[in-house]
Design a protein around this motif. Structure first.
Motif, PDB file in Angstrom:
ATOM      1  N   GLU A  54       0.880  -1.085  -0.114  1.00 22.86           N
ATOM      2  CA  GLU A  54      -0.053  -0.003  -0.108  1.00 22.86           C
ATOM      3  C   GLU A  54       0.878   1.197   0.058  1.00 22.86           C
ATOM      4  OE1 GLU A  54      -3.777  -1.919   2.458  1.00 22.86           O
ATOM      5  OE2 GLU A  54      -2.251  -0.944   3.627  1.00 22.86           O
ATOM      6  N   GLN A  55       1.940   1.212   0.707  1.00 20.32           N
ATOM      7  CA  GLN A  55       2.888   2.287   0.701  1.00 20.32           C
ATOM      8  C   GLN A  55       3.542   2.621  -0.612  1.00 20.32           C
ATOM      9  OE1 GLN A  55       5.636   2.313   4.120  1.00 20.32           O
ATOM     10  NE2 GLN A  55       4.324   1.451   5.169  1.00 20.32           N
ATOM     11  N   ASP A  56       3.804   1.663  -1.318  1.00 25.78           N
ATOM     12  CA  ASP A  56       4.447   1.642  -2.473  1.00 25.78           C
ATOM     13  C   ASP A  56       3.484   2.167  -3.638  1.00 25.78           C
ATOM     14  OD1 ASP A  56       6.659   0.523  -1.478  1.00 25.78           O
ATOM     15  OD2 ASP A  56       6.536  -1.441  -2.021  1.00 25.78           O
ATOM     16  N   GLN A  57       2.159   1.640  -3.677  1.00 25.00           N
ATOM     17  CA  GLN A  57       1.243   2.059  -4.556  1.00 25.00           C
ATOM     18  C   GLN A  57       0.731   3.533  -4.132  1.00 25.00           C
ATOM     19  OE1 GLN A  57       0.171   0.394  -7.161  1.00 25.00           O
ATOM     20  NE2 GLN A  57      -1.777   1.283  -7.682  1.00 25.00           N
ATOM     21  N   LEU A  58       0.584   3.668  -3.119  1.00 27.68           N
ATOM     22  CA  LEU A  58      -0.143   5.178  -2.792  1.00 27.68           C
ATOM     23  C   LEU A  58       0.894   6.326  -2.632  1.00 27.68           C
ATOM     24  CD1 LEU A  58      -2.587   4.048   0.138  1.00 27.68           C
ATOM     25  CD2 LEU A  58      -3.311   4.639  -2.314  1.00 27.68           C
ATOM     26  N   GLY A  59       2.121   5.674  -2.028  1.00 25.93           N
ATOM     27  CA  GLY A  59       2.934   7.016  -1.860  1.00 25.93           C
ATOM     28  C   GLY A  59       2.842   7.811  -0.729  1.00 25.93           C
ATOM     29  N   GLU A  60       3.776   8.528  -0.443  1.00 27.39           N
ATOM     30  CA  GLU A  60       3.575   9.651   0.743  1.00 27.39           C
ATOM     31  C   GLU A  60       2.464  10.646   0.606  1.00 27.39           C
ATOM     32  OE1 GLU A  60       6.825  11.706   2.419  1.00 27.39           O
ATOM     33  OE2 GLU A  60       8.106   9.840   2.101  1.00 27.39           O
TER      34      GLU A  60
ATOM     35  N   ALA B 265      -6.392  -1.194  -6.733  1.00 25.94           N
ATOM     36  CA  ALA B 265      -7.124  -1.527  -7.774  1.00 25.94           C
ATOM     37  C   ALA B 265      -6.824  -0.901  -8.986  1.00 25.94           C
ATOM     38  CB  ALA B 265      -8.704  -1.866  -7.496  1.00 25.94           C
ATOM     39  N   SER B 266      -6.487   0.294  -8.980  1.00 21.88           N
ATOM     40  CA  SER B 266      -6.188   1.268  -9.969  1.00 21.88           C
ATOM     41  C   SER B 266      -4.931   0.647 -10.760  1.00 21.88           C
ATOM     42  CB  SER B 266      -6.242   2.796  -9.820  1.00 21.88           C
ATOM     43  OG  SER B 266      -5.175   2.855  -8.948  1.00 21.88           O
ATOM     44  N   SER B 267      -4.911   0.650 -12.024  1.00 19.21           N
ATOM     45  CA  SER B 267      -3.932   0.215 -13.004  1.00 19.21           C
ATOM     46  C   SER B 267      -2.944   1.261 -13.118  1.00 19.21           C
ATOM     47  CB  SER B 267      -4.292  -0.856 -14.049  1.00 19.21           C
ATOM     48  OG  SER B 267      -5.063   0.153 -14.835  1.00 19.21           O
ATOM     49  N   ALA B 268      -2.430   2.246 -12.505  1.00 19.95           N
ATOM     50  CA  ALA B 268      -1.832   3.257 -12.796  1.00 19.95           C
ATOM     51  C   ALA B 268      -0.362   2.859 -13.123  1.00 19.95           C
ATOM     52  CB  ALA B 268      -1.877   4.414 -11.650  1.00 19.95           C
ATOM     53  N   GLY B 269       0.149   1.665 -12.699  1.00 20.46           N
ATOM     54  CA  GLY B 269       1.529   1.325 -12.858  1.00 20.46           C
ATOM     55  C   GLY B 269       2.608   2.343 -12.232  1.00 20.46           C
ATOM     56  N   GLY B 270       2.600   2.011 -10.832  1.00 19.25           N
ATOM     57  CA  GLY B 270       3.349   2.738 -10.126  1.00 19.25           C
ATOM     58  C   GLY B 270       2.496   3.566  -8.918  1.00 19.25           C
ATOM     59  N   PRO B 271       3.078   4.217  -8.651  1.00 20.73           N
ATOM     60  CA  PRO B 271       2.427   5.163  -7.349  1.00 20.73           C
ATOM     61  C   PRO B 271       1.376   5.943  -7.745  1.00 20.73           C
ATOM     62  CG  PRO B 271       4.742   5.398  -7.082  1.00 20.73           C
ATOM     63  CD  PRO B 271       4.725   4.885  -8.541  1.00 20.73           C
ATOM     64  N   VAL B 272       0.142   5.902  -7.118  1.00 21.57           N
ATOM     65  CA  VAL B 272      -0.948   6.552  -7.386  1.00 21.57           C
ATOM     66  C   VAL B 272      -0.872   8.399  -7.633  1.00 21.57           C
ATOM     67  CG1 VAL B 272      -3.533   7.229  -6.856  1.00 21.57           C
ATOM     68  CG2 VAL B 272      -2.467   4.599  -6.606  1.00 21.57           C
TER      69      VAL B 272
END
Length: 151
Positions: A71-77, A106-113
């Motif tokens: 979650e930290q990796d996908q969402l970012g600070e 679930a969003s396929s943003a491909g990296g942090p949202v």
């Protein structure tokens, strides 16, 4: 996908006001959205509907959220900070927070949202619940920080 979601938010006041899947697909295609973008958005919305049903009442008020590494990796600070801001402002209760996190993952943003995309996700969670955010929160969701006037 996010452009389709914004279009739906702006043109349908509630999810149940949307036409059925096939008709909505045709309408979105006629407006100019690509088929893959439409399918991605409609699949995401279906997941939102399931998330709303499964997270209803699962978190007690004031519960503390610990983010997993994924979650930290996908969402970012920046996105985690924004979610915390909405929680501390009292506009994003724990069950809604969990839905926002679920849909961001679930969003396929491909990296942090991106923060702009997270704001759309938050808006769509409110929309799916038939709730309208407070005017100040709407301002926070729609107005770019660079465009704000400081008095």
């Amino acid at each position: 996908m996010f452009d389709v979601l914004v279009y739906l938010y702006e043109n349908y006041w509630r999810p149940d006001a949307c036409p059925d899947h096939a008709q909505l697909t045709r309408k979105l295609s006629a407006v100019g959205f690509e088929n893959d973008e439409i399918e991605e958005a409609l699949t995401w919305l279906e997941g939102l509907s399931h998330a709303v049903k499964s997270h209803a009442g699962t978190q007690s008020p004031g519960s503390m959220r610990v983010y997993t590494q994924a979650e930290q990796d996908q969402l970012g600070e920046e996105c985690i900070g924004f979610i915390s801001f909405l929680e501390s402002a009292g506009v994003l209760p724990a069950p809604m927070r969990e839905i926002v996190i679920d849909r961001a993952m679930a969003s396929s943003a491909g990296g942090p949202v991106r923060l702009e995309d997270l704001k759309i996700i938050v808006l769509m969670v409110f929309w799916s619940l038939g709730e309208e955010p407070d005017a100040l929160i709407l301002d926070e969701l729609f107005v770019d920080a660079a465009d704000r006037l400081i008095h």
